[in-house]
Design a protein around this motif. Sequence first.
Motif, PDB file in Angstrom:
ATOM      1  N   GLN A  93       0.831  -1.206   0.000  1.00 53.60           N
ATOM      2  CA  GLN A  93       0.000   0.000   0.000  1.00 53.60           C
ATOM      3  C   GLN A  93       0.872   1.265   0.000  1.00 53.60           C
ATOM      4  O   GLN A  93       0.660   2.191  -0.768  1.00 53.60           O
ATOM      5  CB  GLN A  93      -0.878  -0.053   1.247  1.00 53.60           C
ATOM      6  N   SER A  94       1.860   1.289   0.890  1.00 47.37           N
ATOM      7  CA  SER A  94       2.815   2.412   0.915  1.00 47.37           C
ATOM      8  C   SER A  94       3.937   2.006  -0.022  1.00 47.37           C
ATOM      9  O   SER A  94       4.439   0.901   0.060  1.00 47.37           O
ATOM     10  CB  SER A  94       3.356   2.597   2.318  1.00 47.37           C
ATOM     11  N   GLY A 148       1.033   9.820  -6.278  1.00 50.39           N
ATOM     12  CA  GLY A 148       0.932   8.492  -5.666  1.00 50.39           C
ATOM     13  C   GLY A 148       0.767   7.387  -6.700  1.00 50.39           C
ATOM     14  O   GLY A 148       1.387   6.328  -6.608  1.00 50.39           O
ATOM     15  N   GLY A 149      -0.055   7.660  -7.703  1.00 45.88           N
ATOM     16  CA  GLY A 149      -0.280   6.649  -8.741  1.00 45.88           C
ATOM     17  C   GLY A 149       0.992   6.362  -9.518  1.00 45.88           C
ATOM     18  O   GLY A 149       1.294   5.213  -9.852  1.00 45.88           O
ATOM     19  N   THR A 173      -3.782  -0.067  -4.130  1.00 47.41           N
ATOM     20  CA  THR A 173      -4.425   1.208  -4.499  1.00 47.41           C
ATOM     21  C   THR A 173      -5.125   1.882  -3.315  1.00 47.41           C
ATOM     22  O   THR A 173      -5.728   2.936  -3.470  1.00 47.41           O
ATOM     23  CB  THR A 173      -5.462   0.997  -5.633  1.00 47.41           C
ATOM     24  N   SER A 174      -5.012   1.283  -2.120  1.00 44.64           N
ATOM     25  CA  SER A 174      -5.776   1.815  -0.974  1.00 44.64           C
ATOM     26  C   SER A 174      -5.322   3.190  -0.515  1.00 44.64           C
ATOM     27  O   SER A 174      -6.095   3.926   0.084  1.00 44.64           O
ATOM     28  CB  SER A 174      -5.691   0.863   0.209  1.00 44.64           C
ATOM     29  N   HIS A 203      -9.897  -4.531  -2.535  1.00 43.07           N
ATOM     30  CA  HIS A 203     -11.356  -4.494  -2.517  1.00 43.07           C
ATOM     31  C   HIS A 203     -11.892  -3.907  -3.816  1.00 43.07           C
ATOM     32  O   HIS A 203     -13.063  -3.560  -3.906  1.00 43.07           O
ATOM     33  CB  HIS A 203     -11.853  -3.692  -1.307  1.00 43.07           C
ATOM     34  N   GLU A 204     -11.007  -3.810  -4.803  1.00 40.54           N
ATOM     35  CA  GLU A 204     -11.414  -3.279  -6.110  1.00 40.54           C
ATOM     36  C   GLU A 204     -12.118  -4.382  -6.897  1.00 40.54           C
ATOM     37  O   GLU A 204     -11.486  -5.229  -7.529  1.00 40.54           O
ATOM     38  CB  GLU A 204     -10.194  -2.777  -6.894  1.00 40.54           C
TER      39      GLU A 204
END
Length: 251
Positions: A93-94, A148-149, A173-174, A203-204
């Motif tokens: 995530q990070s 971030g992306g 992507t969270s 959760h996508e």
Amino acid sequence: MTDNGDATPLVRVENVNKHFGALHVLRDINLTVSRGEVVVVIGPSGGGKSTLCRAINRLETIDSGTITFDGRPLPAEGKALARLRSDVGMVFQSFNLFAHKTILENVTLGPTRVRGIARDQADKRGMELLERVGIASQAGKHPAQLSGGQQQRVAIARALAMDPKMILFDEPTSALDPEMVQEVLDVMIGLAREGMTMMVVTHEMGFARRAANRVVFMAEGQIVEENTPDEFFTAPRTERAKDFLSKILTH
Ligand SMILES: Nc1ncnc2c1ncn2[C@@H]1O[C@H](COP(=O)(O)OP(=O)(O)OP(=O)(O)O)[C@@H](O)[C@H]1O
Ligand SMILES: [Mg+2]
């Protein structure tokens, strides 16, 4: 899907248990991931999804049971463990990029330091990978100068630079602003189509429907349900999965 002719699963998790003190976080987990397969893991917070991912590349030890990768039990240490870590890419995530290194250096560090690839060759391949994730023009910048992306796409390029046999994605992507989620998912969908073996905690559901071969629903340390994305999302079998889906669909 690729098929290199080897029918043994790439990952085999058998009867695995893990505690953190009194907390039983993995309860008799059984799971296989075949070569070229994309497995999406979903479930409520604290259910053990990250711990399972981390156990597969041995960032966490297990208390009992066995995990084999590419037909061999996970190595405990030394060169074999270093090899496992480069065979199993991990995207968190990070993004965990090195802040003081350029984007290209972030991608070439592993290949030059761990794989022993020559600098010019690593740079060439690094640029190809940055091209593939759509950020070659940012190669000389530092992570803080990227969105971030974009940083998450660098993290994917960095994982790919090690020529992994599999990539584990833990909620990639969270942490992203909503408008940047799709650009990362698109890269992942591309990898899935090319036959990369992937385990993806997310959760996508759009991603799961488009790219997953299988959805694994984990709660309270157990695999509660396992099914094709279509079956899972349209006809979950257990109350826990129904309840979870109703929450994420309406949030
Ligand atoms: N290093 C640790 N020490 C103690 N407890 C831990 C540790 N890591 C995780 N846990 C606990 O283990 C349980 C499972 O955590 P895990 O991070 O695997 O869940 P998760 O399904 O990934 O949750 P989330 O959706 O919030 O990321 C949680 O109760 C968590 O608090
Ligand atoms: Mg987690």
